[in-house]
Structure formats: C-alpha cells, structure tokens
Enzyme design. Structure first.
Site, PDB file in Angstrom:
ATOM      1  N   CYS A   1       0.947  -1.112  -0.014  1.00 40.76           N
ATOM      2  CA  CYS A   1       0.136  -0.306  -0.013  1.00 40.76           C
ATOM      3  C   CYS A   1       1.292   0.500  -0.154  1.00 40.76           C
ATOM      4  O   CYS A   1       1.799   1.608   0.221  1.00 40.76           O
ATOM      5  CB  CYS A   1      -1.181   0.104   1.132  1.00 40.76           C
ATOM      6  SG  CYS A   1      -0.088   0.753   2.983  1.00 40.76           S
TER       7      CYS A   1
ATOM      8  N   SER B   1       5.090   5.161  -1.808  1.00 43.07           N
ATOM      9  CA  SER B   1       4.872   3.423  -0.838  1.00 43.07           C
ATOM     10  C   SER B   1       4.994   3.708   0.424  1.00 43.07           C
ATOM     11  O   SER B   1       6.196   3.694   0.870  1.00 43.07           O
ATOM     12  CB  SER B   1       5.766   2.343  -1.359  1.00 43.07           C
ATOM     13  OG  SER B   1       5.957   1.582  -1.037  1.00 43.07           O
ATOM     14  N   HIS B   2       3.917   2.519   1.244  1.00 39.64           N
ATOM     15  CA  HIS B   2       4.393   2.674   2.886  1.00 39.64           C
ATOM     16  C   HIS B   2       5.678   1.795   3.020  1.00 39.64           C
ATOM     17  O   HIS B   2       6.229   1.734   4.372  1.00 39.64           O
ATOM     18  CB  HIS B   2       3.086   1.764   3.497  1.00 39.64           C
ATOM     19  CG  HIS B   2       2.952   2.354   4.726  1.00 39.64           C
ATOM     20  ND1 HIS B   2       4.254   2.730   5.676  1.00 39.64           N
ATOM     21  CD2 HIS B   2       2.082   2.418   5.436  1.00 39.64           C
ATOM     22  CE1 HIS B   2       3.748   3.446   6.446  1.00 39.64           C
ATOM     23  NE2 HIS B   2       2.334   2.789   6.534  1.00 39.64           N
ATOM     24  N   ALA B   3       5.708   0.647   2.178  1.00 36.43           N
ATOM     25  CA  ALA B   3       7.355   0.453   1.796  1.00 36.43           C
ATOM     26  C   ALA B   3       8.642   1.583   1.893  1.00 36.43           C
ATOM     27  O   ALA B   3       9.958   0.522   2.213  1.00 36.43           O
ATOM     28  CB  ALA B   3       7.276  -0.875   1.282  1.00 36.43           C
TER      29      ALA B   3
END
Length: 219
Positions: free
Chosen positions: A31, A194-196
C-alpha cells in the site's frame, strides 16, 4: 554493483531498522499513501520575480533538493530484488500544452547548485517542451522521481493509486495553485509514496525540509 545502473548503495538488511516494515508493506500488505500540506512559498516567489526566473524551476529545485537529502525518498530495488538507495535522483516533471490541453513528461539532471540546476531545467524545457506525447524527452534515467503541478487548483487533499499493482517506491510530488493569505503566499503540495519506502515520520520530515528549502532559498 550492476554496471548498467546509476550509482546506488545496497542496504545492509541485518542493520536496517525498517527491514520488517519494508517487507510487510512490500509483500504482505502492499500500500501507499498521499499527504497534503500547505507550503509558504513567499521566498520562492520573491526570488523568482526579483531575478526574472520561472517559479516552476525554482520550485522544482527546492523539491529536488529535499528528495535528494532523504534516503527514504531515494529507495530502489537492485536487479536481485533487494532494497538499495540511489546516490542521486533526478526530477521527471510535467509541462502543459496550451494548444491541445495535454501534458508531457520531461526530465532534467539534478545538481545541488541552483544555477547549474536551473540551466538544466531551462535547457530541457526549451529543447523538448514543445514535443507532445506522454514522454517528450527520451532517455529518462532509472533513478528518477516525479513532480507535477496543477496550477488551476488550490486543493486541500490529493490521492492517487496504482491500479492492481504494488505502489512505486519513488515519491510523486504534486503541487497546486498558490494563493495569498495574510500577506504570504501558500501552495498545496502532496507527497505520494509507498508505505514500504516511508512512514508518517518520514513524510513529516519531508515536508519540514521542503519548507526549510523554500524559505532558505537559494542555496
């Protein structure tokens, strides 16, 4: 290091505090998110007007400087699928065509020196800005990030998504129309990432640094 790629630094996973977060938001729950903040761009406008420069070029420098100051905004994947950090990232920015109301992507090389960067920006616009189509300048480097501007909108929120895919690790910065308020000029700016790659803390640091780079302009 792969000779076909621009310089990057592999991440030592054994010592990386965000190792588990990266894996979780890359593989288990892919996400991203968008955050919008109001920036005080008065110093940028003043500098651009006093020196007969394009505000967009000055803004692009402030954004590019901020992105290049933060490892979280320069995250990439090596050919082996491992996370790494680009040494430098270059802005891929949009230009609008008045004749048919479409836009095109250009890119220019980032340089920490404003005068050098601004020359790169103006050279790209002058040579390729009249080309139509999505990609108006060929040769976009692998180490890029995205900047766009919607000067018709003074928005308070912004959202984008990657349909059916994993969110991009590189940041997308979207700016709107600046407006005068209490003697200052403010402009909405949205960060999509991106949350990554980045958590809320890093997004907060991004906007703090971007505001500082707008106020302490130029460098």
């Amino acid at each position: 290091m792969c000779p076909d790629l621009p310089p990057f630094r592999p991440i030592d996973l054994s010592a990386w505090p965000r190792r588990d977060h990266f894996a979780y938001y890359r593989d288990t729950l892919p996400c991203g998110y968008s955050l919008t903040c109001a920036l005080d761009v008065t110093p940028l406008l003043d500098f651009a007007h006093q020196n007969a420069l394009r505000f967009y070029g000055c803004l692009l420098y402030a954004v590019s400087r901020t992105v290049n100051e933060m490892d979280e905004m320069k995250l990439m994947l090596t050919p082996q699928g491992m996370p790494g950090i680009w040494e430098t990232v270059h802005p891929n920015f949009t230009v609008f065509h008045e004749d048919d109301h479409t836009f095109s992507d250009l890119w220019c090389a980032y340089d920490g020196d404003f005068s050098t960067f601004y020359r790169h920006f103006t050279a790209a616009v002058e040579r390729y800005g009249g080309n139509h189509g999505v990609k108006a300048r060929p040769g976009q480097p692998a180490n890029f990030f995205c900047v766009s501007c919607a000067p018709w909108l003074d928005f308070t929120g912004f959202s984008t998504f990657s349909a059916g895919g994993t969110p991009n690790l590189f940041p997308i910065v979207t700016c709107g129309r600046y407006a005068r308020q209490d003697g200052r000029y403010t402009m909405p700016a949205a960060l999509t990432i991106s949350h990554a790659a980045a958590d809320g803390y890093h997004a907060g640091q991004f906007f703090r640094r971007l505001q500082e780079n707008c106020r302490a302009f130029p460098r």
